[in-house]
Motif scaffolding. Structure first.
Motif, PDB file in Angstrom:
ATOM      1  N   CYS A   1      30.213   7.055  -0.427  1.00 29.91           N
ATOM      2  CA  CYS A   1      29.065   7.403  -1.282  1.00 29.91           C
ATOM      3  C   CYS A   1      28.034   6.286  -1.212  1.00 29.91           C
ATOM      4  O   CYS A   1      28.316   5.148  -1.571  1.00 29.91           O
ATOM      5  CB  CYS A   1      29.527   7.597  -2.729  1.00 29.91           C
ATOM      6  N   CYS A   2      26.817   6.639  -0.763  1.00 33.77           N
ATOM      7  CA  CYS A   2      25.789   5.612  -0.573  1.00 33.77           C
ATOM      8  C   CYS A   2      25.254   5.099  -1.906  1.00 33.77           C
ATOM      9  O   CYS A   2      24.716   4.005  -1.977  1.00 33.77           O
ATOM     10  CB  CYS A   2      24.665   6.138   0.317  1.00 33.77           C
ATOM     11  N   GLY A   3      25.374   5.888  -2.957  1.00 36.75           N
ATOM     12  CA  GLY A   3      24.831   5.484  -4.266  1.00 36.75           C
ATOM     13  C   GLY A   3      23.405   5.959  -4.457  1.00 36.75           C
ATOM     14  O   GLY A   3      22.763   5.625  -5.448  1.00 36.75           O
TER      15      GLY A   3
ATOM     16  N   PHE B   1      16.273   7.835   1.129  1.00 39.39           N
ATOM     17  CA  PHE B   1      16.749   8.413  -0.118  1.00 39.39           C
ATOM     18  C   PHE B   1      17.729   9.532   0.232  1.00 39.39           C
ATOM     19  O   PHE B   1      17.420  10.385   1.070  1.00 39.39           O
ATOM     20  CB  PHE B   1      15.580   8.947  -0.956  1.00 39.39           C
ATOM     21  N   ASP B   2      18.916   9.533  -0.381  1.00 43.79           N
ATOM     22  CA  ASP B   2      19.910  10.566  -0.093  1.00 43.79           C
ATOM     23  C   ASP B   2      19.642  11.790  -0.963  1.00 43.79           C
ATOM     24  O   ASP B   2      20.437  12.146  -1.839  1.00 43.79           O
ATOM     25  CB  ASP B   2      21.330  10.022  -0.319  1.00 43.79           C
ATOM     26  N   GLY B   3      18.480  12.408  -0.717  1.00 43.58           N
ATOM     27  CA  GLY B   3      18.074  13.584  -1.485  1.00 43.58           C
ATOM     28  C   GLY B   3      16.837  14.137  -0.824  1.00 43.58           C
ATOM     29  O   GLY B   3      16.537  13.804   0.326  1.00 43.58           O
TER      30      GLY B   3
ATOM     31  N   TYR C   1      21.848  13.583  -3.605  1.00 47.78           N
ATOM     32  CA  TYR C   1      22.909  14.556  -3.293  1.00 47.78           C
ATOM     33  C   TYR C   1      24.270  14.051  -3.790  1.00 47.78           C
ATOM     34  O   TYR C   1      25.076  14.819  -4.305  1.00 47.78           O
ATOM     35  CB  TYR C   1      23.005  14.787  -1.783  1.00 47.78           C
ATOM     36  N   CYS C   2      24.524  12.752  -3.608  1.00 49.71           N
ATOM     37  CA  CYS C   2      25.859  12.223  -3.931  1.00 49.71           C
ATOM     38  C   CYS C   2      26.039  11.927  -5.416  1.00 49.71           C
ATOM     39  O   CYS C   2      27.086  11.432  -5.824  1.00 49.71           O
ATOM     40  CB  CYS C   2      26.172  10.995  -3.077  1.00 49.71           C
ATOM     41  N   HIS C   3      25.007  12.225  -6.240  1.00 46.90           N
ATOM     42  CA  HIS C   3      25.181  12.096  -7.681  1.00 46.90           C
ATOM     43  C   HIS C   3      25.947  13.330  -8.149  1.00 46.90           C
ATOM     44  O   HIS C   3      25.373  14.328  -8.572  1.00 46.90           O
ATOM     45  CB  HIS C   3      23.816  12.000  -8.371  1.00 46.90           C
TER      46      HIS C   3
ATOM     47  N   LEU D   1      26.041   8.128   7.513  1.00 51.17           N
ATOM     48  CA  LEU D   1      26.265   9.316   6.675  1.00 51.17           C
ATOM     49  C   LEU D   1      26.996   8.979   5.379  1.00 51.17           C
ATOM     50  O   LEU D   1      27.914   8.178   5.359  1.00 51.17           O
ATOM     51  CB  LEU D   1      27.056  10.347   7.480  1.00 51.17           C
ATOM     52  N   CYS D   2      26.524   9.594   4.294  1.00 53.85           N
ATOM     53  CA  CYS D   2      27.168   9.502   2.982  1.00 53.85           C
ATOM     54  C   CYS D   2      28.065  10.742   2.871  1.00 53.85           C
ATOM     55  O   CYS D   2      27.560  11.862   2.876  1.00 53.85           O
ATOM     56  CB  CYS D   2      26.090   9.493   1.905  1.00 53.85           C
ATOM     57  N   GLN D   3      29.384  10.530   2.842  1.00 53.97           N
ATOM     58  CA  GLN D   3      30.296  11.681   2.916  1.00 53.97           C
ATOM     59  C   GLN D   3      30.127  12.648   1.740  1.00 53.97           C
ATOM     60  O   GLN D   3      30.131  13.863   1.929  1.00 53.97           O
ATOM     61  CB  GLN D   3      31.750  11.201   3.009  1.00 53.97           C
TER      62      GLN D   3
HETATM   63 ZN   LIG Z   1      24.738   9.321  -0.917  1.00 57.64          ZN
END
Ligand SMILES: [Zn+2]
Ligand SMILES: [Zn+2]
Length: 455
Positions: free
Chosen positions: A241-243, A266-268, A296-298, A422-424
């Motif tokens: 998880c990238c956070g 930004f992971d979104g 996304y990872c939230h 990649l953030c799983q």
């Molecule tokens: Zn992420």
């Protein structure tokens, strides 16, 4: 074919053969339970009745019928050095090889187990071990492509390096007033086999996690596909998880610009306006870590997470934003144990440098006697926890300060793992929202492209 080490430096190996196996000289080894122990001539193998099966320098057992015969290995270590560390019994397809461990002095006699299997079979297990085989198929396809890319890039690099030693991590002499310790784990350190089966390389838990048709299809449908950049197969890194934002390659490994592993994405959908960036600026990093950006990872829905995470990761729930408390005594013991330094009572933990995801790359520990600067991200996580902190993206709050010495430090943190590539969790959520594996890979690895490495 890939050679994977399943167990290293073991005092004995216990395993069960389901189906007939044979040695390279054609000798049949029947189904049953066996125990291998070190012997002056190499390895001694005994059956369940403690009858001697043989003594040899190496035992290499191949299944007579590869489609049916498997071997089951006991006491396989998982998550070495991390908070999910445990031992498990796992089953595997392919060839079982037992060797004397080369790394340990011969007198102590330890054993190593290596599994040889076709690359595509290995990948089916990797994607189901890294995440759940019940995860969305487009996510599993994305993971199959990056796990294949990482494997091929790693094999190529290993072949190029040959016998030359791995590039050294840097460490200054501890005698200087403020030593700086910069370390990172290099994944090309294996000499006797291609990859290990644990988090150091990629998780490979054998046959048991491969429980879905989706996992089989994900590998079959992307057969031979890899990420490439300028004609080379990408060293496609990934973490849990990238956070909320991805990290630069150089924050976790050597100082090198890898265009498809540039952080600060930004992971979104779009960088949220109420979170200023870049996160390399301390004030921005604090706002980021203390807040909950809509990435996304939230993801906190327990039931959905159960479908995405493999069994051993399911107890870990607070990975997007987390909190840990470090007692003064515990921190001093950690610094002594991990770095061999006595700083005296620790006064401050000072962030010196952060990467693009807000992860700390350099951290100063100021003690009563002396101070030390620690980096990079994994070393910081190791120095602050016996089981390795979730990530180095954290903000420090000293508590109960007397005469300048805090009784404890409270850490508020973000993410799980190094955050590079990649953030799983994020990628699994993208797939759940209907994105294709090509869209997922473009999100995390642009400007890399998908190409066929073999057919
Ligand atoms: Zn992420
Ligand atoms: Zn490894």
């Amino acid at each position: 074919m890939v050679s994977v080490s399943l167990l290293t430096d073991a005092e004995q190996i216990r395993f069960t053969l389901t189906g007939e196996f044979r040695t390279p000289k054609g000798r049949i080894v029947p189904p049953g339970r066996y125990r291998a122990t070190p012997h002056p001539a190499g390895i001694e193998l005994r059956d369940a009745q403690d009858r001697l099966v043989g003594i040899a320098a190496t035992f290499s057992l191949s299944p007579m019928n590869p489609a049916m015969a498997v071997f089951t290995l006991e006491d396989v270590p998982i998550g070495k050095g991390f908070h999910w560390e445990q031992k498990a019994t796992q089953s595997y397809a392919g060839t079982l090889t037992i060797r004397a461990s080369p790394s340990i002095s011969e007198a102590s006699g330890r054993l190593t187990v290596i599994n040889e299997i076709p690359a595509e079979t290995y990948l089916k297990s990797v994607i189901s071990s890294e995440m759940s085989a019940r995860a969305p198929v487009e996510f599993l396809k994305a993971h199959a492509v990056i796990s294949r890319s990482w494997l091929l890039a790693n094999l190529a690099r290993r072949a190029n390096e040959g016998e030359s030693p791995p590039p050294p991590s840097e460490r200054e002499a501890p005698e200087t007033p403020e030593p700086e310790i910069r370390r990172w784990t290099n994944r090309t350190t294996h000499r006797e086999f291609d990859v290990c089966a644990d988090d150091h390389c990629q998780r490979y838990y054998g046959l048991s996690p491969v429980t879905s048709d989706a996992a089989m299809a994900a590998v079959a449908e992307t057969h031979g596909q890899v990420l490439t950049f300028h004609g080379h197969v990408c060293d496609a890194r990934f973490s849990k998880c990238c956070g909320g934002a991805t990290e630069d390659y150089r924050s976790a490994w050597e100082d090198r610009d890898v265009p498809y592993l540039r952080g600060g994405r930004f992971d979104g959908v779009e960088w949220p306006a109420n979170f200023p960036h870049p996160l390399t600026i301390e004030a921005h990093a604090v706002t980021w870590i203390m807040g909950f950006p809509p990435a996304y990872c939230h993801m906190t829905n327990s039931r959905e997470l159960d479908d995405l995470l493999p069994e051993i990761d399911r107890p870990t729930r607070d990975f997007f934003r987390w909190e840990r408390t470090l007692e003064q005594e515990e921190l001093q013991a950690l610094v002594k144990g991990r770095l061999g330094l006595d700083l005296g009572a620790i006064r401050r933990l000072e962030p010196l440098e952060r990467g693009a995801s807000s992860r700390l790359v350099r951290l100063r520990l100021v003690g009563e006697r002396r101070s030390v600067v620690v980096g990079k991200e994994l070393e910081i996580r190791r120095v602050l926890s016996w089981t390795c902190l979730y990530s180095s993206a954290f903000v420090v709050f000293p508590e109960d300060v007397r005469w300048g010495i805090p009784r404890r430090f409270r850490l508020r943190g973000a993410g799980w793992g190094h955050g590079v590539g990649l953030c799983q969790i994020g990628a699994a959520i993208m797939a759940q929202q209907g994105r294709t594996y090509r869209e997922i890979l473009a999100h995390y690895y642009a400007p890399a492209e998908i190409a066929l490495a073999y057919t």
